[in-house]
Design a protein around this motif. Structure first.
Motif, mmCIF file in Angstrom:
data_model
loop_
_atom_site.group_PDB
_atom_site.id
_atom_site.type_symbol
_atom_site.label_atom_id
_atom_site.label_comp_id
_atom_site.label_asym_id
_atom_site.label_seq_id
_atom_site.Cartn_x
_atom_site.Cartn_y
_atom_site.Cartn_z
ATOM 1 N N ASP A 308 0.840 -1.202 0.000
ATOM 2 C CA ASP A 308 0.000 0.000 0.000
ATOM 3 C C ASP A 308 0.877 1.255 0.000
ATOM 4 O O ASP A 308 1.006 1.956 1.000
ATOM 5 C CB ASP A 308 -0.912 -0.014 1.227
ATOM 6 C CG ASP A 308 -1.988 1.061 1.169
ATOM 7 O OD1 ASP A 308 -2.130 1.704 0.109
ATOM 8 O OD2 ASP A 308 -2.667 1.270 2.177
ATOM 9 N N GLY A 313 -1.297 3.553 -3.555
ATOM 10 C CA GLY A 313 -1.807 3.554 -2.186
ATOM 11 C C GLY A 313 -1.454 4.835 -1.468
ATOM 12 O O GLY A 313 -1.463 5.910 -2.053
ATOM 13 N N VAL A 372 -4.513 -5.189 -1.123
ATOM 14 C CA VAL A 372 -4.906 -3.891 -1.688
ATOM 15 C C VAL A 372 -5.823 -4.123 -2.877
ATOM 16 O O VAL A 372 -6.819 -3.433 -3.069
ATOM 17 C CB VAL A 372 -3.656 -3.095 -2.116
ATOM 18 C CG1 VAL A 372 -4.061 -1.792 -2.801
ATOM 19 C CG2 VAL A 372 -2.747 -2.820 -0.925
#
Length: 566
Positions: A308, A313, A372
């Motif tokens: 992430d 992210g 994710v």
């Protein structure tokens, strides 16, 4: 007689009297203050890529000294040598245009100079792939040492680091929501320490892939540039290079079909840079290993994004390192990897993972049960617009745009793009597809990171933040958006992209992995008959690139640098 397989006795110039040649070499080496005892030691060459033009390599002189400590402590003679150094913001038309030049320079120096092993110091986007391409071709035992990522800067309640935050703020400036005064203030806060971009851009992705291939210890991929660990890793790199003299592990033993597939898994799980695919393809191609875009796509369907970090992210590279780095990521991917590949110590990947710390921060490196994204960051596209393939980074794209059929607005090169993209007279809507052509590897543009076409200013002012954009060039690994890249064959090579005109309809389907130009074949035949290839450059490197460069699915390497018959 002297052993011609070690140290300064290697690669002696030929004057018709080998012993005289070595005598002459020692004579001039002695002029630099080396003792005869020092000159009889095995030699580790250190590729020094420090440059006043390369901010990412500001720490290289300090790294060179740390490497030398490691080499001397292990009983060998360290000799540094300069090579081409590449920095993305400092080169025109683009650093990609010179990646193969740096690879050629580095390969020549690895093979022509006397050294038993080497340490390659790189960092900024194209330097690490260039050095690994060179090492693969020279097949000299080589340790990769990256400069490491910069630290994020805390500023007025948020953290900033180049270059995803650069793009985010610049988009807001173009939209009129950030003032000129504010953008000037932010400029001085985006890159405040030495090191490469602090996000999972191309530099960090390539560092992780180099570790996955075995060219450095796993945690050496992510340690920050300014951390003392980076210097200890540099010292270890020197020691490891000396070890390689008596326990050689050559690049040809590291770059294999299995290790390349592991690296692809890592690329997908990182949500890493699209550029890394071109670079990995070029590196693998130097030893005859081919990357197939359809195989990449199959891997992407079963490899989740687990990291992430920006641009897909929220975190930064320092967070990835503190979260467990490559050790933690590979442990999570373990059942998907070929665990019998080796590193420079001769350890299997399984042994490397087991030897690492068990710590992992799940806020940054997710578990397989809570990824994710359940699928990989990249997809391959094929169709009438991209017969040989194209790439889309779905982990940084807008899912609502994955299935699009629309009119396209075409820009014929960078000058046309710059002249019209912000004009209020531009006939464009948010539902249109922006197409940029004639910016591929064959062109004078050199396949720049221009695929991240800016949102037309009049749409940005209306709040439009993403559109489907397509080109035969690249985008920065720090960029984001629904962007189709590396369309192949490129327009300048006679690919269908060169025939696209404003008003044509194009269909993108991520679900079907299709990219199609919806124009009747008779009309395309008419356009094809009128098409002419671009002019050949008149001299120098530009002409050599034009004559030898391969297309994106082959890594945009130069054909004559590939292994014979490949």
């Amino acid at each position: 007689m002297t052993d011609d397989s070690k140290g300064l006795a290697r690669n002696v110039a030929n004057y018709g009297d080998r012993e005289f040649s070595l005598y002459l070499r020692r004579t001039f080496a002695a002029s630099m203050g080396y003792s005869r005892k020092a000159l009889e030691k095995p030699v580790v060459g250190i590729a020094d890529t420090a440059s006043d033009y390369n901010n990412c390599h500001r720490s290289v002189p300090e790294l060179v000294e740390a490497v030398k400590r490691g080499v001397l402590g292990a009983g060998a003679l360290p000799l540094g040598f300069p090579t081409v150094s590449l920095c993305e913001p400092s080169l025109t038309p683009t650093s990609m245009h010179y990646r193969n030049l740096m690879a050629l320079d580095t390969e020549a120096m690895l093979t022509a100079q006397p050294m038993d092993a080497a340490v390659l110091i790189g960092g900024c986007d194209k330097t690490v792939p260039a050095q690994l391409m060179a090492a693969a071709s020279a097949d000299v035992p080589s340790v990769m040492l990256v400069t490491g990522p910069m630290l994020a800067q805390r500023f007025e309640g948020e953290r900033l680091a180049a270059c995803t935050d650069c793009r985010r703020y610049w988009a807001q400036y173009r939209a009129g929501t950030v003032s000129a005064e504010r953008i000037g203030q932010i400029e001085g806060k985006l890159a405040t320490t030495s090191g490469t971009c602090g996000v999972m851009g191309t530099a960090s992705t390539m560092a992780c892939l180099a570790a996955a291939l075995g060219f450095m210890p796993l945690m050496a991929a992510s340690a920050p540039a300014v951390h003392s660990d980076r210097l200890r890793m540099a010292e270890e790199a020197g020691e490891l290079a000396v070890r390689l003299i008596t326990h050689p592990v050559r690049p040809s033993q590291l770059i294999t079909a299995k290790s390349v597939e592991n690296a692809l898994r890592v690329l997908l799980a990182l949500g890493g840079s699209t550029n890394a695919l071109i670079h990995l393809t070029a590196i693998a191609g130097r030893v005859g290993v081919k990357i197939d875009l359809r195989r990449l796509d199959a891997l992407s369907e079963e490899t989740p994004v687990l990291v992430d970090l920006k641009p897909t992210g929220e975190g930064y590279m320092e967070d990835f390192h503190a979260a467990g780095g490559m050790v933690a990521l590979l442990r999570e991917l373990r059942d998907l990897l070929h665990l019998d590949t080796i590193d420079l110590y001769g350890r299997t990947l399984a042994e490397q993972i087991d030897a690492g710390t068990p710590w992992v921060d799940r806020a940054i490196i997710r578990g397989r049960s809570a990824p994710v994204s359940p699928v990989g960051g990249l997809v391959s596209l094929f169709g009438s617009l991209a017969p040989d393939g194209a790439i889309l980074k779905r982990s940084a794209a807008t899912p609502a745009l994955f299935e699009s059929e629309a009119r396209c607005v075409v820009f014929d090169g960078l000058a046309d793009l710059a002249a019209r993209i912000d004009s209020d007279a531009l006939d464009v809507t948010a539902s249109d597809i922006l197409v940029l052509k004639n910016v591929g590897p064959l062109t004078p543009a050199g396949m720049p990171e221009a695929g991240y076409l800016p949102i037309p200013k009049k749409l940005a002012r209306q709040g439009v933040k993403d559109m489907v954009r397509m080109s035969d060039c690249r985008m920065s690994g720090t960029a984001f958006g629904t962007i189709v890249l590396h369309i192949s064959p490129e327009a300048a090579a006679g690919g269908p992209l060169g025939l696209v005109e404003t008003g044509d309809r194009v269909r993108l389907s991520v679900k079907e992995r299709r990219l199609d130009l919806l124009v009747e074949e008779a009309e395309l035949a008419r356009r094809r008959a009128a098409w002419t290839p671009p002019a050949r450059p008149r001299r120098g490197w530009d002409q050599l690139v034009h004559d030898q460069v391969l297309q994106a699915p082959e890594g945009a390497d130069l054909a004559f640098l590939r292994p014979e018959g490949a």
